[in-house]
Scaffold this motif. Sequence first.
Motif, PDB file in Angstrom:
ATOM      1  N   LYS A 116     119.721  -8.688  13.945  1.00 18.43           N
ATOM      2  CA  LYS A 116     120.542  -9.899  13.993  1.00 18.43           C
ATOM      3  C   LYS A 116     120.550 -10.446  15.405  1.00 18.43           C
ATOM      4  O   LYS A 116     120.651  -9.687  16.375  1.00 18.43           O
ATOM      5  CB  LYS A 116     122.001  -9.591  13.606  1.00 18.43           C
ATOM      6  CG  LYS A 116     122.240  -9.173  12.187  1.00 18.43           C
ATOM      7  CD  LYS A 116     123.738  -8.968  11.985  1.00 18.43           C
ATOM      8  CE  LYS A 116     124.048  -8.432  10.599  1.00 18.43           C
ATOM      9  NZ  LYS A 116     125.508  -8.216  10.429  1.00 18.43           N
TER      10      LYS A 116
ATOM     11  N   ASP B  91     114.904 -11.636  12.000  1.00 16.66           N
ATOM     12  CA  ASP B  91     116.339 -11.894  12.138  1.00 16.66           C
ATOM     13  C   ASP B  91     116.919 -12.317  10.790  1.00 16.66           C
ATOM     14  O   ASP B  91     116.553 -13.357  10.242  1.00 16.66           O
ATOM     15  CB  ASP B  91     116.546 -13.003  13.181  1.00 16.66           C
ATOM     16  CG  ASP B  91     118.005 -13.323  13.456  1.00 16.66           C
ATOM     17  OD1 ASP B  91     118.874 -12.731  12.797  1.00 16.66           O
ATOM     18  OD2 ASP B  91     118.257 -14.177  14.325  1.00 16.66           O
TER      19      ASP B  91
ATOM     20  N   LEU C  72     119.720 -13.488  10.087  1.00 12.94           N
ATOM     21  CA  LEU C  72     120.575 -14.667  10.146  1.00 12.94           C
ATOM     22  C   LEU C  72     119.777 -15.960  10.006  1.00 12.94           C
ATOM     23  O   LEU C  72     120.361 -17.037   9.861  1.00 12.94           O
ATOM     24  CB  LEU C  72     121.367 -14.684  11.465  1.00 12.94           C
ATOM     25  CG  LEU C  72     122.326 -13.502  11.671  1.00 12.94           C
ATOM     26  CD1 LEU C  72     123.054 -13.646  12.994  1.00 12.94           C
ATOM     27  CD2 LEU C  72     123.326 -13.392  10.519  1.00 12.94           C
TER      28      LEU C  72
ATOM     29  N   LYS D 217     125.604 -12.724  18.616  1.00 13.36           N
ATOM     30  CA  LYS D 217     126.530 -13.828  18.411  1.00 13.36           C
ATOM     31  C   LYS D 217     127.039 -14.369  19.741  1.00 13.36           C
ATOM     32  O   LYS D 217     127.119 -13.650  20.731  1.00 13.36           O
ATOM     33  CB  LYS D 217     127.725 -13.359  17.568  1.00 13.36           C
ATOM     34  CG  LYS D 217     127.375 -12.986  16.145  1.00 13.36           C
ATOM     35  CD  LYS D 217     128.631 -12.573  15.388  1.00 13.36           C
ATOM     36  CE  LYS D 217     128.312 -12.216  13.944  1.00 13.36           C
ATOM     37  NZ  LYS D 217     129.518 -11.787  13.202  1.00 13.36           N
TER      38      LYS D 217
END
Length: 365
Positions: A237, A167, A169, A240
């Motif tokens: 990712k 990932d 992020l 969100k």
Amino acid sequence: MSDHKQAENHLPNTAILSSISEPLLRWYQNRARVLPWREEPSAYRVWISEIMLQQTRVAAVIAYFERFLSALPDVASLAAVSDDQLMKLWQGLGYYNRARNLKKAAQIVVNEYHGQIPLEFHELLKLPGIGRYTAAAISSIAGGAPFPAVDGNVLRVVTRLTLCREDILKDRTKRHIEETLRPLYTKGPLSSMLNQAWMELGATVCIPNGAPHCAHCPLARFCLAHDNDCTAEFPIKQAKKKRRREQLTVLLLRRGDKIALRQRGSKGLLAGLYELPHLPGHLRVKEIFSALAARGFSVAEVRALPPAHHVFTHIEWDMTGFQVALRAKMSNDQQISNHLIWASMEDILHRYSIPAAFQYFLHDL
């Protein structure tokens, strides 16, 4: 391919990356865009451009950069600028706290570094608003320091090259990719060129939100994602969180040739900026009349404006708008004036910084 299976769920290694510097740099020398901050890569110009380029396209930034540098050509002028002028110069770029951090950092540079922006990576990290990527960009591009500047472009290119399924992020992924790239860097101008080449490749060829232009990529022959026809799977990712949605009724209050503004609080979303007055929910005309009368306004006419939608990082606003013509004489006028600023269009254009969320309702004025 067996390479695909072997690479899954592993962070990148230097075996693939060790051969790419030469073709990447050669491509950059032939294909680099002409950009104003590249023409004179001083620490100040690199710093301003990098902060502006965070989450904003290059084409959009150029005009803002040139306007900003014209008004604030050096760190001393940035340190001394008024908050209102700074916000007006930044208007349209969003993320206004970045501009506030620019000023705070400039004041520290003036007071603690004798007005000279430090070029050492770890010194730059001490300044407000400068993280590892920006520190690496400034120190390498302006000073030739051997630090990889790992932003979203670099993460995307490297994860596709190496089939890295971590990932992006997560900080550990960014740090590992930094360390993986570090052996490619040596002190001097090549570090500057290499960082800019990564950025350029990610921005123009190995692009986000669309299929990469592999036929034009100087690294295609090294790229495992290209070999395995899986470029769309990278980068990885974490999903969100869903943004919160709010409904607002925005009021364009007019008294003669003046328009009502108010300044937001010093903390939170759009802190310190100037906004059009607004009320929660989507109100009907009758409710607007009642709400304004309760606040001491005498309304002459209400006209609906086109609705607007604005997206922030964690919240979305669904806005209806109304232009409200007020009678010249208002009850409770002194109390109202304590909360509102009556601005001319000249003031709105050149003095007050109004966020994009409210600009929708000013377009036709």
